[in-house]
Motif scaffolding. Structure first.
Motif, PDB file in Angstrom:
ATOM      1  N   ALA A 457       4.642   3.308  -3.178  1.00 50.84           N
ATOM      2  CA  ALA A 457       3.624   4.384  -2.553  1.00 50.84           C
ATOM      3  C   ALA A 457       4.718   5.493  -2.660  1.00 50.84           C
ATOM      4  O   ALA A 457       4.000   6.649  -2.350  1.00 50.84           O
ATOM      5  CB  ALA A 457       3.493   3.852  -1.146  1.00 50.84           C
ATOM      6  N   ALA A 471      -0.658   6.507  -6.063  1.00 46.10           N
ATOM      7  CA  ALA A 471      -1.808   6.031  -5.283  1.00 46.10           C
ATOM      8  C   ALA A 471      -1.960   4.701  -5.109  1.00 46.10           C
ATOM      9  O   ALA A 471      -2.258   4.056  -4.115  1.00 46.10           O
ATOM     10  CB  ALA A 471      -3.137   6.936  -5.528  1.00 46.10           C
ATOM     11  N   HIS A 474       0.095   3.292  -2.570  1.00 46.70           N
ATOM     12  CA  HIS A 474      -0.259   3.582  -1.312  1.00 46.70           C
ATOM     13  C   HIS A 474      -1.227   2.715  -0.842  1.00 46.70           C
ATOM     14  O   HIS A 474      -1.146   2.253   0.324  1.00 46.70           O
ATOM     15  CB  HIS A 474      -0.763   5.165  -1.404  1.00 46.70           C
ATOM     16  CG  HIS A 474      -1.397   5.354  -0.024  1.00 46.70           C
ATOM     17  ND1 HIS A 474      -0.942   6.085   0.831  1.00 46.70           N
ATOM     18  CD2 HIS A 474      -2.749   5.634   0.365  1.00 46.70           C
ATOM     19  CE1 HIS A 474      -1.568   6.226   2.049  1.00 46.70           C
ATOM     20  NE2 HIS A 474      -2.925   6.130   1.731  1.00 46.70           N
ATOM     21  N   LYS A 477       0.263  -0.996  -0.307  1.00 44.04           N
ATOM     22  CA  LYS A 477       1.059  -0.820   0.949  1.00 44.04           C
ATOM     23  C   LYS A 477       0.485  -0.862   2.120  1.00 44.04           C
ATOM     24  O   LYS A 477       0.747  -1.623   3.186  1.00 44.04           O
ATOM     25  CB  LYS A 477       2.105   0.239   0.891  1.00 44.04           C
ATOM     26  CG  LYS A 477       3.074   0.149   2.226  1.00 44.04           C
ATOM     27  CD  LYS A 477       4.025   1.537   2.115  1.00 44.04           C
ATOM     28  CE  LYS A 477       4.838   1.481   3.267  1.00 44.04           C
ATOM     29  NZ  LYS A 477       5.808   2.572   3.146  1.00 44.04           N
ATOM     30  N   ASN A 478      -0.935  -0.350   2.199  1.00 45.25           N
ATOM     31  CA  ASN A 478      -1.698  -0.120   3.161  1.00 45.25           C
ATOM     32  C   ASN A 478      -2.952  -0.784   3.262  1.00 45.25           C
ATOM     33  O   ASN A 478      -3.970  -0.951   4.086  1.00 45.25           O
ATOM     34  CB  ASN A 478      -2.159   1.381   3.320  1.00 45.25           C
ATOM     35  CG  ASN A 478      -1.173   2.482   3.887  1.00 45.25           C
ATOM     36  OD1 ASN A 478      -0.421   2.401   5.032  1.00 45.25           O
ATOM     37  ND2 ASN A 478      -0.608   2.943   2.854  1.00 45.25           N
TER      38      ASN A 478
END
Length: 854
Positions: A457, A471, A474, A477-478
């Protein structure tokens, strides 16, 4: 002689004698004031078990049916938890309900039971009625698919001995309790009558499954005997669908399901699937797999089953709320494009770029073309730099830059592509649409674990204090914590700087899982690198799995190292399986290690096709391949919809697209057309206007229109626009070289063709993924002939001698990794790293000379 005669006698009298004695012991126990009803019931059952143990030892039916310790441990768990504790729990619940009725002034029981009749007579009546109810429950268990999935647990036994009569799934045990106990409690049957019935039920069940060579004679027409029940456990369904009786066989005689042939012998017992799970924990969730009794099916943990159920509901919701509307929107893609363009212009008209290009005067696409030129990244760099230095200064777009994607540029300075919250929301929307489509086409891919490989990320921090990352990382990770449990690699692993160590750790964590069904990585060459790492380090990987250690720990920071150790929990059985696989004389593939891989998402177009062919030879033969779509650092360009052509719908709701046919652009004509004007089987250069401040940006990418979806074109990436070389007028295209390599079916990790303008020769550099299939000289001739067959001008130039025969060079293993490492160091995004197969040698940024094989 006396021993033989005694054995023969015992074969005839053991069953009736045991049943009589247990009844007598129970009746006698009822006369003892100091003996509770529970103990009076338990003692005769324990006595019967002792008799059965001795008889199985002295009079075995089949010696190969003698249980192992693992069998006893497993079936003993069933006896304790399912046959003993669970009925107590059900009885407690039933008591709570009945006490509730009493508190309301109601009577327990309907008062219909002849409770004044003799105990034996009442018990026989209960057994007769209970067997009628159990007969139909048992029969439905075999004929109704849903119930059979639970009953198959009982039929999973591959040997019959007294203890595995207790092997019933808890759900089926609940149904049995409703038939055995509840109706008779409600009828008001006395407790001692029920107790005697349960003794007969238990002891007869032990005999049904016993490994004792018994003789029943005429009793085979009264009781559900050992002889009859063995037929019921036959592997052949046409045989096992008989003899449903629990204690008595009379209802099978009445309803025509009695089976006891005199001219046949029992062969195999069990299920059609010989690899049906045998452990207690695995059998608890086995009914969740509809076909598991018939064929080997991947079984996943209870947690994964819960996640799979929640994911299925999530996809259903997304399909209802998003995907169906998205498909409908494709019918008006051009009007959506026109509104999107004007919306982007309006939102950014007060930026420096908007003021310079008079966005406030733009009322149509024609106005837009007049005010905004076609540009490359260097045209936007000053605006991006200005806004990055001073976020309050809206130089390029009104949205805040929250992170950068990074990729290599035409200069030595890498390109920083701005990402805003709006862009991330659009990307998430595209991800959800892609998830719906992939799940619709291949739900099995989401059944087990997921091996996803992305860029981190955050890779670094720019000089402006804005993070540089990916992205995809990102979102990885989330993701929700529950969904994250299906992924075998924690995000922190992608933050490992040493990418040799990174691949090692990815492998280490992935190897401990047998149930990987989904593999996703942008570039298939990543999987070839992982396979090479496995072959090179298999011994060390196995040691790390056994010792729960990380050989490359020195390349990890403490936080990542601790996280990896927490994730490292291999089962001893998995390590044993891996040892057998990795040291086979005939070698191994990914299919051996992860045989349940069902879905592979990776780039299929352009130069990636070379590596993909090598990857597919390592995968299970029925692996479903899905291109993730046209992806670049600048934008997500498409969402793949058609798995046959790998054609995808362009992200027309998020980005504005313009096109020029390849033929026109390469001859200097710029006839721009919109999305609705694209023609099938035609190649186009692509120009985009994004939400991130790239206006009429020249992607230098060529896409091919594969078809249409509700009138909206489906495209796939073909190659970079400069994937064309011309030394002597032949205009050799990258696709022509790719086609030639495909026809040769080479097992390559990497291929690169460079055009040397000074020597008028093409040089092909190849790194093999396996053994070399051709001598260099032979491959040069074959490759030259195939290219000549596709390009008339190339063939003519070869005949005239103006163009030399293509020159093949073999590369050392690891060459592609070295090239990739250099490119990443120069700013290329690792997870989206792409190569152009055909380039000019003078412009190629890597020197192959030190990597040539002699």
């Amino acid at each position: 002689m006396m021993r033989v005669e005694f054995s023969q006698l015992m074969r005839w009298v053991l069953y009736p004698l045991t049943m009589i004695l247990t009844t007598v012991v129970f009746m006698y126990g009822l006369t003892w004031d100091s003996l509770s009803l529970e103990m009076a019931t338990t003692l005769p059952i324990l006595g019967a078990i002792v008799v059965l143990l001795l008889a199985e030892w002295q009079l075995p039916y089949k010696k190969q049916w003698q249980p192992r310790w693992q069998d006893i441990k497993n079936d003993g768990t069933y006896l304790l938890l399912v046959q003993t504790l669970l009925p107590r729990f059900f009885s407690w619940l039933l008591l709570i309900v009945l006490l509730g009725r009493l508190s309301e002034g109601n009577r327990i029981g309907l008062g219909w039971w002849p409770s004044q009749a003799p105990l034996l007579l009442q018990a026989l009546l209960v057994t007769l009625l209970s067997d009628l109810l159990r007969y139909w429950l048992h029969r439905w268990n075999h004929t109704l698919p849903f119930l059979w999935r639970f009953h198959a647990v009982h039929h999973s036994v591959e040997k019959l001995y007294w203890l595995n009569t207790s092997r019933f799934h808890p759900f089926e045990k609940l149904l049995q309790f409703l038939m055995d106990v509840t109706p008779f409690v409600l009828l008001g049957v006395p407790a001692d009558v029920l107790a005697l019935h349960l003794i007969w039920y238990g002891v007869n069940g032990f005999f049904q499954h016993s490994n004792i060579d018994l003789r029943y004679g005429w009793l085979n027409y009264i009781v559900s005997s050992t002889d009859l029940h063995r037929w019921h456990h036959a592997r052949e369904a046409s045989v096992s669908n008989h003899n449903y009786g629990n204690n008595l066989i009379v209802w099978d005689l009445v309803f025509g399901t009695y089976y006891n042939p005199k001219d046949k012998s029992l062969s195999d017992i069990g299920l059609q699937n010989p690899s049906y799970p045998q452990s207690f924990s695995e059998q608890l969730i086995a009914p969740l797999e509809p076909e598991l009794d018939k064929k080997p099916v991947l079984t996943v943990s209870l947690t994964d089953n819960i996640i799979n159920f929640l994911m299925k509901q999530k996809v259903r919701k997304l399909k209802k709320e998003l995907f169906n509307d998205y498909k409908n929107s494709t019918r008006e893609c051009q009007s959506i494009q026109e509104r999107l363009l004007l919306d982007i212009v309006r939102r950014n008209q007060d930026t420096d770029f908007g003021k310079k290009h008079q966005f406030d005067r733009i009322q149509s696409y024609q106005d837009y073309c007049q005010h905004v030129p076609i540009s490359n990244y260097e045209y936007f760099r000053p605006y991006i730099t200005a806004q990055a230095k001073n976020p309050a200064h809206k130089a390029l777009m009104n949205d805040e830059i929250i992170m950068f994607n990074q990729t290599s540029g035409s200069t030595s300075e890498p390109k920083l592509i701005p990402l805003s919250e709006r862009i991330l929301q659009d990307l998430q929307y595209s991800q959800q649409i892609s998830l719906c489509r992939q799940y619709e086409l291949n739900p099995a891919g989401y059944r087990g674990k997921i091996l996803g490989i992305v860029s981190p990320a955050i890779e670094s921090i720019s000089e402006y204090g804005i993070p540089i990352g990916a992205a995809s990382g990102h979102f990885y990770k989330n993701m929700p914590s529950l969904v994250r449990r299906k992924y075998v690699i924690p995000h922190s692993v992608f933050e490992i700087q040493d990418y040799q160590a990174k691949y090692y750790v990815i492998l280490l964590l992935a190897l401990q899982h047998h149930d990987i069904t989904y593999v996703g990585t942008a570039n298939p060459s990543t999987l070839l690198k992982i396979f090479e790492t496995l072959k090179e380090h298999k011994a060390q990987l196995l040691r790390d799995l056994e010792e729960r250690s990380v050989h490359v720990a020195e390349a990890l920071n403490d936080k990542i190292h601790r996280n990896v150790l927490r994730q490292l929990r291999p089962k001893p059985s998995r390590i044993a399986d891996l040892k057998a696989i990795l040291y086979r004389e005939e070698g191994f593939t990914f299919a051996d290690i992860w045989p349940s891989i069902s879905l592979l998402t990776t780039w299929t177009g352009g130069s990636c096709g070379v590596a993909l062919n090598a990857v597919l030879r390592l995968m299970p033969t029925d692996t479903f391949v899905m291109d993730p779509g046209y992806l670049a650092s600048e934008l997500r360009g498409s969402i793949t919809m058609d798995p046959e052509t790998q054609g995808g719908l362009l992200t027309f709701q998020s980005n504005f697209f313009e096109f020029v046919s390849r033929q026109d652009w390469e001859r200097g004509e710029a006839q721009f057309v919109g999305l609705h004007e694209l023609r099938k089987d035609t190649e186009y250069y692509l120009f985009v206007t994004t939400q991130g401040g790239l206006y009429r940006y020249n992607m230098n990418d060529i896409v091919l229109v594969k078809g249409y979806f509700n009138g909206c074109p489906l495209v796939s990436f073909m190659q970079k626009g400069n994937g064309v070389c011309n030394l002597t007028g032949e205009k050799l295209y990258e696709l022509q070289v790719l086609s030639a390599l495909d026809q040769l079916k080479l097992s390559l990790t990497y291929a690169q063709v460079l055009a040397d303008e000074e020597s008028c020769i093409y040089r092909a550099y190849m790194e093999w993924s396996g053994e070399q299939q051709y001598p260099i000289s032979e491959l040069s001739v074959r490759l030259d002939a195939l290219i000549s067959a596709q390009n008339v001008e190339y063939a003519e130039k070869r005949k005239s001698g103006r163009l030399k025969c293509i020159e093949v060079h073999y590369l050392q293993k690891g060459t592609f990794d070295a090239y990739k490492k250099q490119s990443v160091a120069r700013g290329q995004n690792e997870s989206q790293f792409k190569t152009m197969l055909l380039q000019y040698q003078q412009k190629f940024p890597f020197d192959f000379e030190p990597y040539l094989l002699p």
